[in-house]
Motif scaffolding. Structure first.
Motif, PDB file in Angstrom:
ATOM      1  N   LEU A  66       0.803  -1.220   0.000  1.00 55.04           N
ATOM      2  CA  LEU A  66       0.000   0.000   0.000  1.00 55.04           C
ATOM      3  C   LEU A  66       0.840   1.276   0.000  1.00 55.04           C
ATOM      4  CD1 LEU A  66      -2.864  -1.052   2.425  1.00 55.04           C
ATOM      5  CD2 LEU A  66      -3.019  -0.676  -0.037  1.00 55.04           C
ATOM      6  N   MET A  67       2.139   1.153   0.227  1.00 55.67           N
ATOM      7  CA  MET A  67       2.984   2.343   0.178  1.00 55.67           C
ATOM      8  C   MET A  67       3.075   2.920  -1.228  1.00 55.67           C
ATOM      9  SD  MET A  67       6.153   2.189   2.833  1.00 55.67           S
ATOM     10  CE  MET A  67       6.507   3.890   2.386  1.00 55.67           C
ATOM     11  N   TYR A  68       2.932   2.081  -2.231  1.00 51.43           N
ATOM     12  CA  TYR A  68       3.004   2.592  -3.596  1.00 51.43           C
ATOM     13  C   TYR A  68       1.921   2.043  -4.523  1.00 51.43           C
ATOM     14  CZ  TYR A  68       5.850  -1.703  -3.954  1.00 51.43           C
ATOM     15  OH  TYR A  68       6.315  -2.995  -3.874  1.00 51.43           O
ATOM     16  N   SER A  69       1.003   1.252  -3.994  1.00 46.22           N
ATOM     17  CA  SER A  69      -0.077   0.703  -4.820  1.00 46.22           C
ATOM     18  C   SER A  69      -1.405   1.326  -4.409  1.00 46.22           C
ATOM     19  CB  SER A  69      -0.162  -0.823  -4.664  1.00 46.22           C
ATOM     20  OG  SER A  69       1.016  -1.451  -5.102  1.00 46.22           O
ATOM     21  N   PRO A  70      -1.958   2.255  -5.185  1.00 43.96           N
ATOM     22  CA  PRO A  70      -3.272   2.816  -4.870  1.00 43.96           C
ATOM     23  C   PRO A  70      -4.342   1.729  -4.866  1.00 43.96           C
ATOM     24  CG  PRO A  70      -2.146   4.120  -6.549  1.00 43.96           C
ATOM     25  CD  PRO A  70      -1.368   2.851  -6.391  1.00 43.96           C
ATOM     26  N   LEU A  71      -5.298   1.852  -3.971  1.00 44.38           N
ATOM     27  CA  LEU A  71      -6.337   0.828  -3.854  1.00 44.38           C
ATOM     28  C   LEU A  71      -7.118   0.663  -5.160  1.00 44.38           C
ATOM     29  CD1 LEU A  71      -7.525   1.600  -0.243  1.00 44.38           C
ATOM     30  CD2 LEU A  71      -6.729  -0.633  -1.043  1.00 44.38           C
ATOM     31  N   LYS A  72      -7.324   1.743  -5.894  1.00 38.35           N
ATOM     32  CA  LYS A  72      -8.067   1.611  -7.147  1.00 38.35           C
ATOM     33  C   LYS A  72      -7.281   0.770  -8.157  1.00 38.35           C
ATOM     34  CE  LYS A  72      -6.491   6.055  -9.041  1.00 38.35           C
ATOM     35  NZ  LYS A  72      -6.933   7.388  -9.558  1.00 38.35           N
ATOM     36  N   HIS A  73      -5.940   0.875  -8.119  1.00 40.05           N
ATOM     37  CA  HIS A  73      -5.119   0.052  -9.008  1.00 40.05           C
ATOM     38  C   HIS A  73      -5.110  -1.402  -8.561  1.00 40.05           C
ATOM     39  CE1 HIS A  73      -4.167   3.535 -11.144  1.00 40.05           C
ATOM     40  NE2 HIS A  73      -2.979   3.832 -10.672  1.00 40.05           N
ATOM     41  N   ILE A  74      -5.133  -1.620  -7.246  1.00 39.97           N
ATOM     42  CA  ILE A  74      -5.168  -2.993  -6.728  1.00 39.97           C
ATOM     43  C   ILE A  74      -6.440  -3.695  -7.183  1.00 39.97           C
ATOM     44  CG2 ILE A  74      -5.323  -4.386  -4.620  1.00 39.97           C
ATOM     45  CD1 ILE A  74      -3.600  -2.184  -3.264  1.00 39.97           C
ATOM     46  N   GLY A  75      -7.577  -2.991  -7.086  1.00 42.62           N
ATOM     47  CA  GLY A  75      -8.833  -3.580  -7.538  1.00 42.62           C
ATOM     48  C   GLY A  75      -8.815  -3.892  -9.018  1.00 42.62           C
ATOM     49  N   ILE A 208       6.237   1.360 -14.752  1.00 45.96           N
ATOM     50  CA  ILE A 208       5.452   1.470 -13.514  1.00 45.96           C
ATOM     51  C   ILE A 208       3.973   1.216 -13.813  1.00 45.96           C
ATOM     52  CG2 ILE A 208       4.655   3.095 -11.740  1.00 45.96           C
ATOM     53  CD1 ILE A 208       7.483   4.278 -11.786  1.00 45.96           C
ATOM     54  N   GLY A 209       3.513   1.712 -14.945  1.00 47.44           N
ATOM     55  CA  GLY A 209       2.135   1.441 -15.342  1.00 47.44           C
ATOM     56  C   GLY A 209       1.888  -0.040 -15.567  1.00 47.44           C
ATOM     57  N   ARG A 210       2.876  -0.742 -16.130  1.00 42.09           N
ATOM     58  CA  ARG A 210       2.722  -2.184 -16.350  1.00 42.09           C
ATOM     59  C   ARG A 210       2.652  -2.952 -15.037  1.00 42.09           C
ATOM     60  NH1 ARG A 210       3.782  -4.537 -21.439  1.00 42.09           N
ATOM     61  NH2 ARG A 210       3.180  -6.427 -20.320  1.00 42.09           N
ATOM     62  N   GLN A 211       3.273  -2.416 -13.990  1.00 39.06           N
ATOM     63  CA  GLN A 211       3.222  -3.063 -12.688  1.00 39.06           C
ATOM     64  C   GLN A 211       1.925  -2.737 -11.944  1.00 39.06           C
ATOM     65  OE1 GLN A 211       3.445  -4.980  -9.286  1.00 39.06           O
ATOM     66  NE2 GLN A 211       4.922  -5.338 -10.941  1.00 39.06           N
ATOM     67  N   LEU A 212       1.562  -1.465 -11.906  1.00 35.94           N
ATOM     68  CA  LEU A 212       0.429  -1.053 -11.085  1.00 35.94           C
ATOM     69  C   LEU A 212      -0.921  -1.251 -11.774  1.00 35.94           C
ATOM     70  CD1 LEU A 212       1.740   2.252  -9.459  1.00 35.94           C
ATOM     71  CD2 LEU A 212       1.721  -0.056  -8.485  1.00 35.94           C
ATOM     72  N   ARG A 213      -0.962  -1.056 -13.073  1.00 38.57           N
ATOM     73  CA  ARG A 213      -2.258  -1.137 -13.777  1.00 38.57           C
ATOM     74  C   ARG A 213      -2.086  -1.861 -15.109  1.00 38.57           C
ATOM     75  NH1 ARG A 213      -6.156   1.374 -16.959  1.00 38.57           N
ATOM     76  NH2 ARG A 213      -8.161   1.832 -15.960  1.00 38.57           N
ATOM     77  N   PRO A 214      -1.873  -3.167 -15.055  1.00 36.99           N
ATOM     78  CA  PRO A 214      -1.696  -3.950 -16.284  1.00 36.99           C
ATOM     79  C   PRO A 214      -3.036  -4.139 -17.005  1.00 36.99           C
ATOM     80  CG  PRO A 214      -1.794  -5.406 -14.398  1.00 36.99           C
ATOM     81  CD  PRO A 214      -1.821  -4.012 -13.844  1.00 36.99           C
ATOM     82  N   GLU A 215      -2.959  -4.671 -18.198  1.00 36.84           N
ATOM     83  CA  GLU A 215      -4.163  -4.972 -18.975  1.00 36.84           C
ATOM     84  C   GLU A 215      -4.159  -6.433 -19.392  1.00 36.84           C
ATOM     85  OE1 GLU A 215      -6.525  -2.937 -19.191  1.00 36.84           O
ATOM     86  OE2 GLU A 215      -5.662  -0.937 -18.946  1.00 36.84           O
ATOM     87  N   ALA A 216      -5.343  -7.010 -19.470  1.00 39.49           N
ATOM     88  CA  ALA A 216      -5.493  -8.369 -19.990  1.00 39.49           C
ATOM     89  C   ALA A 216      -5.645  -8.302 -21.506  1.00 39.49           C
ATOM     90  CB  ALA A 216      -6.710  -9.036 -19.349  1.00 39.49           C
TER      91      ALA A 216
END
Length: 351
Positions: A66-75, A208-216
């Motif tokens: 949670l230090m660098y992963s926003p909850l919206k990105h986790i979801g 960083i985008g590929r880590q936090l908010r990837p796409e299927a």
């Protein structure tokens, strides 16, 4: 999506009130969804296609920080991880179920952020939220996504269909998510050492985008349908390319020759790896969270993907006794190794 701005204790709503609050703005996209959230069970109408069901579990401090992963990105990422497995069967993801375990540190506003990301993924991939569960956790956030999809029986693609002589292909590029994680971890340690230091993420947007908010890769399944390619086997690349090669070889009882120079690596990934004194190839082979698709095709289909930027042919399938090797850029033949994977020896199969 949600309008609460100040902290609201979840206890004020109760379990059923929380579920209703979080899910009331989710849309229904699929005609097979007869009844979604709100009853004891979801109701899906009959389908002539095969049903696909898979589950992903995300745990705080194990799968995300949670230090660098926003909850919206986790979801969002949790949904992507689940539906990627549906696409890896050449299917279409249609519904999801969401179960969460929450500790007392989470406010309603925090959970709203989580569900904002889940809903964003549902909107992008046209998924119906049809149920789930909530419970108390004493160890932080636990998030489980169950994805439901379908595929025509003739289109079903498993891991066990690759044949000797088939071409090994992969979509997109690899290793970016792993390098993005390394940068985030580096900046976290800098911040912990000195709270006055600001993170230095300049020029690292892509990884960083590929880590936090990837796409299927739903688009790939649609493309394969359009160009009339039926892969002989397929798997999603979530644990690193090498591990997935071993999984595919084990299930298909084949060997593989993989060309290092053919592995697709983005320039930012390549440069960051060198900056961190890491091998770009190792990042692609052993990193995770790429959520690309690796598949095999008959050599007769090569002309259909030869000039496509979406695909890279990275090797070919061999008889099992020939082993699983990587051909280095210098032309050496080296046994492939997969970190965290007890290496499958195809020539020892069934002995």
């Amino acid at each position: 999506m949600f309008e609460n701005k100040e902290r609201t204790e979840i206890s004020k709503l109760g379990e059923f009130g929380l579920i209703q609050h979080l899910t009331e703005k989710f849309e229904i996209f699929q005609k097979d969804t007869m009844l979604g959230v709100g009853d004891d069970s979801a109701v899906l109408t009959g389908s002539e296609k095969l049903r696909l069901i898979t589950t992903e579990l995300f745990l705080e401090n194990v799968h995300f920080d949670l230090m660098y992963s926003p909850l919206k990105h986790i979801g969002y990422k949790a949904v992507v991880a689940a539906i990627s497995d549906i696409y890896a069967m050449n299917g279409n993801a249609e519904q999801i179920m969401v179960s969460i375990g929450l500790s007392s540190k989470y406010s309603l506003e925090a959970v709203e952020d989580l569900y904002f990301g889940i809903n964003a993924a549902c909107q992008k991939y046209r998924l119906d939220l049809v149920g789930g569960d909530t419970t108390t956790s004493v160890t932080g956030l636990a998030l489980s996504i169950t994805a439901i999809g379908s595929v025509a029986e003739a289109k079903l693609t498993k891991r066990n269909g690759a044949k000797e002589g088939d071409l090994l292909c992969v979509t997109g590029d690899l290793g970016a998510a792993y390098l993005g994680l390394q940068i985030l971890e580096r900046e976290k340690q800098v911040f912990l050492a000195s709270k006055d230091m600001q993170p230095d993420l300049e020029g690292k947007d892509y990884i960083i985008g590929r880590q936090l908010r990837p796409e299927a890769r739903k688009d790939i399944i649609e493309t394969l349908e359009e160009i009339k390619i039926q892969p002989t086997s397929m798997i999603d690349v979530s644990d690193g390319l090498a591990s997935e090669v071993f999984h595919l070889c084990k299930e298909s009882k084949i060997g593989v020759k993989l060309y290092e120079e053919k592995i697709p690596i983005d320039q930012q990934t390549y440069d960051t790896a060198l900056e961190l004194n890491l091998s770009p190839t190792t990042a692609a082979l052993s990193g995770g969270d790429d959520f690309e698709l690796m598949f095999t095709i008959s050599q007769n289909d090569y002309s259909k993907i030869e000039h496509s930027p979406d695909f890279s042919v990275i090797g070919y399938c061999t008889a099992p006794h020939e082993g699983i090797d990587i051909i280095t850029k210098s032309g050496n033949l080296v046994p492939l190794e997969a970190q965290g994977w007890e290496n499958y020896k195809p020539n020892n199969e069934d002995k």
